[in-house]
Design a protein around this motif. Structure first.
Motif, PDB file in Angstrom:
ATOM      1  N   ASP A 132       0.817  -1.206   0.000  1.00  0.00           N
ATOM      2  CA  ASP A 132       0.000   0.000   0.000  1.00  0.00           C
ATOM      3  C   ASP A 132       0.858   1.267   0.000  1.00  0.00           C
ATOM      4  OD1 ASP A 132       0.952  -0.101   2.557  1.00  0.00           O
ATOM      5  OD2 ASP A 132      -0.992  -0.332   3.541  1.00  0.00           O
ATOM      6  N   GLN A 133       2.193   1.110   0.110  1.00  0.00           N
ATOM      7  CA  GLN A 133       3.093   2.241  -0.023  1.00  0.00           C
ATOM      8  C   GLN A 133       4.294   1.798  -0.852  1.00  0.00           C
ATOM      9  OE1 GLN A 133       4.126   4.412   3.593  1.00  0.00           O
ATOM     10  NE2 GLN A 133       2.370   3.506   4.670  1.00  0.00           N
ATOM     11  N   ILE A 134       4.855   2.725  -1.586  1.00  0.00           N
ATOM     12  CA  ILE A 134       6.065   2.413  -2.355  1.00  0.00           C
ATOM     13  C   ILE A 134       7.261   2.334  -1.415  1.00  0.00           C
ATOM     14  CG2 ILE A 134       7.635   3.235  -4.165  1.00  0.00           C
ATOM     15  CD1 ILE A 134       5.258   4.628  -5.453  1.00  0.00           C
ATOM     16  N   ALA A 155       0.310  -5.264   2.448  1.00  0.00           N
ATOM     17  CA  ALA A 155       0.076  -5.476   1.021  1.00  0.00           C
ATOM     18  C   ALA A 155      -1.281  -6.135   0.832  1.00  0.00           C
ATOM     19  CB  ALA A 155       1.180  -6.337   0.408  1.00  0.00           C
ATOM     20  N   THR A 156      -1.847  -5.972  -0.391  1.00  0.00           N
ATOM     21  CA  THR A 156      -3.134  -6.588  -0.717  1.00  0.00           C
ATOM     22  C   THR A 156      -2.990  -7.355  -2.019  1.00  0.00           C
ATOM     23  OG1 THR A 156      -3.836  -4.561  -1.834  1.00  0.00           O
ATOM     24  CG2 THR A 156      -4.474  -4.833   0.482  1.00  0.00           C
ATOM     25  N   ASP A 157      -3.948  -8.239  -2.267  1.00  0.00           N
ATOM     26  CA  ASP A 157      -3.959  -9.054  -3.492  1.00  0.00           C
ATOM     27  C   ASP A 157      -5.397  -9.108  -3.981  1.00  0.00           C
ATOM     28  OD1 ASP A 157      -4.000 -11.374  -5.307  1.00  0.00           O
ATOM     29  OD2 ASP A 157      -1.969 -11.729  -4.580  1.00  0.00           O
ATOM     30  N   ARG A 158      -5.638  -8.827  -5.273  1.00  0.00           N
ATOM     31  CA  ARG A 158      -6.990  -8.759  -5.817  1.00  0.00           C
ATOM     32  C   ARG A 158      -7.611 -10.119  -6.026  1.00  0.00           C
ATOM     33  NH1 ARG A 158      -7.048  -6.366 -11.018  1.00  0.00           N
ATOM     34  NH2 ARG A 158      -9.289  -6.058 -10.722  1.00  0.00           N
ATOM     35  N   ASP A 159      -6.809 -11.178  -5.875  1.00  0.00           N
ATOM     36  CA  ASP A 159      -7.353 -12.515  -6.057  1.00  0.00           C
ATOM     37  C   ASP A 159      -8.257 -12.892  -4.887  1.00  0.00           C
ATOM     38  OD1 ASP A 159      -6.179 -13.141  -8.560  1.00  0.00           O
ATOM     39  OD2 ASP A 159      -4.253 -13.400  -7.558  1.00  0.00           O
ATOM     40  N   PHE A 212      19.016   2.339   8.448  1.00  0.00           N
ATOM     41  CA  PHE A 212      19.074   1.062   7.757  1.00  0.00           C
ATOM     42  C   PHE A 212      17.989   1.035   6.685  1.00  0.00           C
ATOM     43  CE2 PHE A 212      20.987   0.185  11.823  1.00  0.00           C
ATOM     44  CZ  PHE A 212      22.031  -0.679  11.516  1.00  0.00           C
ATOM     45  N   THR A 213      18.267   0.347   5.579  1.00  0.00           N
ATOM     46  CA  THR A 213      17.277   0.133   4.524  1.00  0.00           C
ATOM     47  C   THR A 213      17.012  -1.354   4.395  1.00  0.00           C
ATOM     48  OG1 THR A 213      17.980   2.099   3.305  1.00  0.00           O
ATOM     49  CG2 THR A 213      16.742   0.409   2.076  1.00  0.00           C
ATOM     50  N   LEU A 214      15.744  -1.737   4.539  1.00  0.00           N
ATOM     51  CA  LEU A 214      15.344  -3.120   4.367  1.00  0.00           C
ATOM     52  C   LEU A 214      14.581  -3.246   3.060  1.00  0.00           C
ATOM     53  CD1 LEU A 214      13.927  -4.009   7.917  1.00  0.00           C
ATOM     54  CD2 LEU A 214      16.298  -4.006   7.154  1.00  0.00           C
ATOM     55  N   VAL A 215      14.870  -4.290   2.298  1.00  0.00           N
ATOM     56  CA  VAL A 215      14.051  -4.624   1.133  1.00  0.00           C
ATOM     57  C   VAL A 215      13.111  -5.741   1.584  1.00  0.00           C
ATOM     58  CG1 VAL A 215      14.016  -5.449  -1.226  1.00  0.00           C
ATOM     59  CG2 VAL A 215      15.878  -3.962  -0.450  1.00  0.00           C
ATOM     60  N   VAL A 216      11.823  -5.392   1.700  1.00  0.00           N
ATOM     61  CA  VAL A 216      10.819  -6.340   2.191  1.00  0.00           C
ATOM     62  C   VAL A 216      10.041  -6.879   1.002  1.00  0.00           C
ATOM     63  CG1 VAL A 216       8.793  -6.639   3.646  1.00  0.00           C
ATOM     64  CG2 VAL A 216      10.667  -5.169   4.405  1.00  0.00           C
ATOM     65  N   THR A 217       9.885  -8.175   0.939  1.00  0.00           N
ATOM     66  CA  THR A 217       9.113  -8.793  -0.142  1.00  0.00           C
ATOM     67  C   THR A 217       7.831  -9.380   0.404  1.00  0.00           C
ATOM     68  OG1 THR A 217      10.141 -10.964   0.094  1.00  0.00           O
ATOM     69  CG2 THR A 217      11.230  -9.390  -1.371  1.00  0.00           C
ATOM     70  N   VAL A 218       6.841  -9.488  -0.483  1.00  0.00           N
ATOM     71  CA  VAL A 218       5.596 -10.161  -0.155  1.00  0.00           C
ATOM     72  C   VAL A 218       5.282 -11.137  -1.286  1.00  0.00           C
ATOM     73  CG1 VAL A 218       4.167  -8.336  -1.189  1.00  0.00           C
ATOM     74  CG2 VAL A 218       3.178  -9.890   0.501  1.00  0.00           C
ATOM     75  N   ALA A 233       9.197  -3.716  -1.469  1.00  0.00           N
ATOM     76  CA  ALA A 233       9.146  -2.308  -1.086  1.00  0.00           C
ATOM     77  C   ALA A 233      10.333  -2.023  -0.187  1.00  0.00           C
ATOM     78  CB  ALA A 233       7.833  -1.981  -0.365  1.00  0.00           C
ATOM     79  N   ASP A 234      10.799  -0.790  -0.190  1.00  0.00           N
ATOM     80  CA  ASP A 234      11.895  -0.367   0.677  1.00  0.00           C
ATOM     81  C   ASP A 234      11.341   0.110   2.011  1.00  0.00           C
ATOM     82  OD1 ASP A 234      13.609  -1.001  -1.310  1.00  0.00           O
ATOM     83  OD2 ASP A 234      14.181   1.061  -1.799  1.00  0.00           O
ATOM     84  N   VAL A 235      12.057  -0.247   3.077  1.00  0.00           N
ATOM     85  CA  VAL A 235      11.695   0.213   4.418  1.00  0.00           C
ATOM     86  C   VAL A 235      12.913   0.939   4.981  1.00  0.00           C
ATOM     87  CG1 VAL A 235      10.998  -0.445   6.743  1.00  0.00           C
ATOM     88  CG2 VAL A 235      10.115  -1.713   4.768  1.00  0.00           C
TER      89      VAL A 235
END
Length: 808
Positions: A132-134, A155-159, A212-218, A233-235
């Motif tokens: 929901d955010q970049i 995060a959301t998923d349209r399925d 710190f920068t985290l790369v978070v995946t979903v 998304a970057d955190v």
């Protein structure tokens, strides 16, 4: 319809031409047909042109018509009744399509219907999850509790959310920078909550790295398949200094007159809405501190440093469930001293003795006082001063006290017991605020100018037996002293000055009468010393004054004659021990016992209690030999007594012989009853045999069982090992007669060297009254067993069978 253009009109062919190839291809595999009725279909979204179903017509119906939510995608071929899709369904646009289908005759009149046809669109995983955010930003405090979330990603998923297509899993892909082997942050894979890891809770420090920068995946599909869609998304995380810090050491002045409670410090949690509490490090009757829900720490009562000078406790924070939020903070409180305690005399009356001939300046004693205020500070610094002296003769200032130490000294050589035998002093002891008066009593004592004088210069002699017990008084002596009684100048110490180099005698003094008691201090020994010529002195513990010396009046003589007592021989040892192998030859020397006679008489040796007649002793030398063959299996430890005798006395000592085992016993069968088998044999029977050995088994016995080299035995029987002590005996066939068979069995004990025994094992093949017992004993000396024998045989066989069943 496909490949047949005889009946369709030109309009139909034109409208259906674009679908004919796809429809013909699908209809070639179409096997789902049926009459017109209400129908439900589940069709996956996507997939393009497809045939769903074919309705069959019944005369007079010649065509079909579909109406409803066709949405330009769903339709029916009028002439053939084929329900089809002309495009792709989309679950995200519409999940259900509701139609009505009816059949028509040649005039277009409704024959049947309308019937409800419902098409349920099945979701496929055709949408990736989206954050929901970049970019996300968050703040974490140094030393935050591991696992405590400080931010979330979402995060959301349209399925379809009811399927794995929309079940999302979060993870951290990259961590910049990553200075440690473990990540400093962790993410809840279900909720997306980000928290410090255990490593992060310990190492996060804004002074070292504040961003710190985290790369978070979903991933969708619950992350369980390689075909799942992934988004990232970057955190950006900012590390800030911890608010949760212990204050510096808190100092509180004792007995303060402030209004309580008093604010002494404050702490701040990294987390909002926590509950503050205090936790005692040590159990106290009361903890005079409290904390409010803003983290303010109070002292609740006045403190007394003399009662307790330091306090140590913890501040903790909890959530509304009672769980700890932050690490406990250690709070240290020091109670500062004030001068609130007066000096205290260590004794109600300090008594000092001083000789009348003491020199001026002599230290005669020390007045001791204490102060409960803090040691090493001005509050506890004490100063001393003499306030008064009674009597004030021959002068009023006979004594001086050191101001800082309390040491009393004489100012002149003016003490005379005839003028004043004692003095009372009032000493003022002060600190910076208080003053205390301490009493001192000084006794002027007589000087030691008289020596002790014995009543006799010679006490002649006394005769004692060498067996007289230690502590026995053998003589009383008396000397007198003219100095003042009950002082160190008149108390007498008696000592043996000459004639007793080994301190065989000791002299004790009665403190009231000054009478001396000569006692035996060590056991007498006629053979070592038969006469003692003693010189005894009498002295005082207080030194004599100059010019006075001890002389012959303070000495006396005394002679002790010791008489001989016949004593028994004495062995050098109370117990003699030896270890030998059980197979040593007869007449082997095993040990030598030694004894001597205090009077020097000849000692002869003999044995007592040699019940097995295994040993003999040389009566003159004490050498002990084997007299017959030893056998550990009869007795592993052999104990006898050795007697040493002279003319009238005898002593004994114990001789213990430990026998080491050798492998001198072949193994044997350890079975109460012979094995048997019920006739006729059925095959598969087995009986167990057991071996034992009289030799010592260091760890566990190990036996090997085998059949003798006998062709008949090997054709009929076989032996199989069960364990180290048991084996199975089994018939190799079922063709046995009813009789007793002798089976030659060889048992090896695997010793060093190994021994073996061959035994003829009697095996009964007999008729059984049941499957558990022989009916009678077969071929026992060609006679029937007696009633008692039969019962014994039956009982034994039952025991063997029961044990066999357990082992099998």
């Amino acid at each position: 319809m496909c490949g047949d253009s005889r009946h369709p009109s030109a309009a139909f062919l034109h409208s259906f031409l674009s679908l004919s190839q796809a429809l013909c291809q699908n209809l070639g595999d179409l096997h789902v047909t049926g009459p017109l009725k209400d129908m439900n279909f589940s069709v996956p979204e996507g997939g393009g042109v497809r045939v769903i179903y074919q309705f069959t017509s019944e005369p007079p119906a010649v065509s079909f018509r579909a109406t409803g939510e066709k949405d330009g995608i769903i339709d029916i071929v009028p002439k053939t009744g084929v329900l089809y899709l002309s495009g792709s369904l989309d679950w995200e646009t519409k999940t259900v399509h509701r139609l009505q289908v009816e059949s028509l005759d040649e005039k277009g009149n409704v024959v049947k219907g309308p019937y409800a046809v419902t098409i349920h669109v099945e979701d496929i995983n055709d949408n990736p999850p989206e954050f929901d955010q970049i970019k996300y930003t968050g703040v974490v405090r140094q030393n935050s509790r591991p696992g405590k979330p400080f931010m979330h990603v979402h995060a959301t998923d349209r399925d379809d959310p009811t399927t794995p297509h929309a079940q999302l899993t979060y993870s951290i892909l990259h961590h910049f920078p990553n200075p440690y082997t473990e990540m400093l942050f962790q993410i809840n894979n279900v909720t997306g909550a980000i928290s410090p890891s255990v490593t992060g809770s310990y190492y996060l420090d804004p002074q070292k790295q504040d961003t710190f920068t985290l790369v978070v995946t979903v991933k969708d599909m619950a992350g369980m398949t390689m075909n799942a869609f992934t988004s990232s998304a970057d955190v950006i995380i900012t590390v800030k200094e911890s608010l949760w810090k212990a204050p510096p050491t808190i100092r509180i002045q004792e007995n303060s007159t402030q209004i309580y409670p008093v604010n002494i410090s404050q702490v701040h949690s990294n987390e909002p809405d926590v509950i503050y509490d205090l936790f005692e490090k040590e159990k106290l009757p009361r903890l005079p501190f409290s904390i409010d829900q803003n983290g303010v720490i109070y002292v609740t009562d006045p403190l007394d440093r003399e009662e307790k000078d330091t306090y140590s406790f913890f501040v903790v924070t909890k959530d509304n469930k009672g769980e700890l939020v932050d690490k406990p903070l250690h709070i240290h409180v020091i109670v500062e001293d004030i001068n609130d305690n007066p000096p205290v005399c260590q004794q109600a009356l300090t008594v000092i003795e001083v000789q009348e001939n003491e020199d001026e300046g002599s230290n005669i004693g020390t007045l001791l006082a204490t102060d409960m205020d803090e040691e090493g500070t001005l509050n506890s610094r004490l100063q001393f001063k003499i306030g008064s002296q009674v009597p004030a003769v021959p002068a009023s200032n006979l004594f001086f006290i050191q101001q800082e130490t309390g040491i009393l000294q004489l100012t002149s050589r003016s003490l005379n017991r005839r003028i004043a035998s004692n003095y009372s002093l009032k000493v003022l002891v002060t600190d910076a605020v208080f003053q205390t008066i301490c009493d001192v009593q000084i006794y002027v004592i007589d000087i030691n100018d008289q020596i002790p004088i014995f009543e006799k210069s010679d006490y002649h002699n006394v005769t004692v037996a060498e067996s007289l017990p230690v502590g026995t008084v053998i003589l009383e002596i008396q000397a007198t002293d003219g100095d003042e009684p009950a002082t160190g100048s008149s108390y007498i110490i008696y000592q043996v000055k000459e004639g007793d180099p080994n301190n065989t005698f000791i002299i004790e003094t009665d403190s009231v009468t000054n009478r001396g008691f000569v006692k035996i201090n060590k056991a007498l020994d006629f053979e070592a010393a038969s006469v003692y010529n003693l010189v005894i002195s009498a002295t005082n513990p207080e030194p004599l004054v100059p010019g006075v010396q001890y002389n012959s009046s303070s000495l006396t003589l005394f002679k002790v004659f010791v008489t001989n007592v016949d004593e028994p021989p004495v062995f050098h040892k109370t117990v003699y021990k030896a270890e030998v192998s059980e197979d040593i030859p007869v007449n082997t020397l095993v040990m030598t016992v030694e004894a001597y006679d205090p009077e020097g008489d000849t000692v002869r040796y003999s044995l007592e209690g040699d019940v097995r007649k295994w040993l003999r002793v040389n009566s003159a030398t004490g050498q002990v030999y084997t007299a017959s063959t030893l056998d550990r299996e009869q007795q592993g430890t052999y104990t006898v007594e050795v007697a040493a005798s002279e003319l009238t006395q005898k002593s004994k000592t114990t001789l213990i012989l430990h026998l080491r085992d050798v492998n001198d016993n072949p193994p044997l069968l350890a079975m109460d009853y012979p094995p048997f088998f019920c006739h006729p044999l059925r095959g598969g029977e087995r009986a167990f045999i057991q071996a034992a050995d009289a030799d010592e088994q260091w760890y566990y016995p190990t036996f090997t069982f085998s059949l003798a080299d006998d062709m008949n035995a090997r054709n009929n029987w076989e032996i199989s090992k069960i364990n180290a002590t048991h084996a199975y005996l089994s018939p190799k066939h079922a063709n046995f007669e009813e009789k007793v068979y002798n089976v030659p069995v060889i048992i090896n004990d695997n010793g060093k060297p190994p021994l073996e025994r061959k035994v003829n094992l009697k095996v009964n093949i007999c008729k059984c009254s049941s499957e558990k017992s022989c009916f009678i004993e077969v071929q026992r000396d060609h006679s029937w067993p007696s009633t008692g024998q039969a019962i014994g045989i039956l009982t034994g066989v039952l025991l063997i069978i029961g044990t066999s069943l357990l082992l099998g």
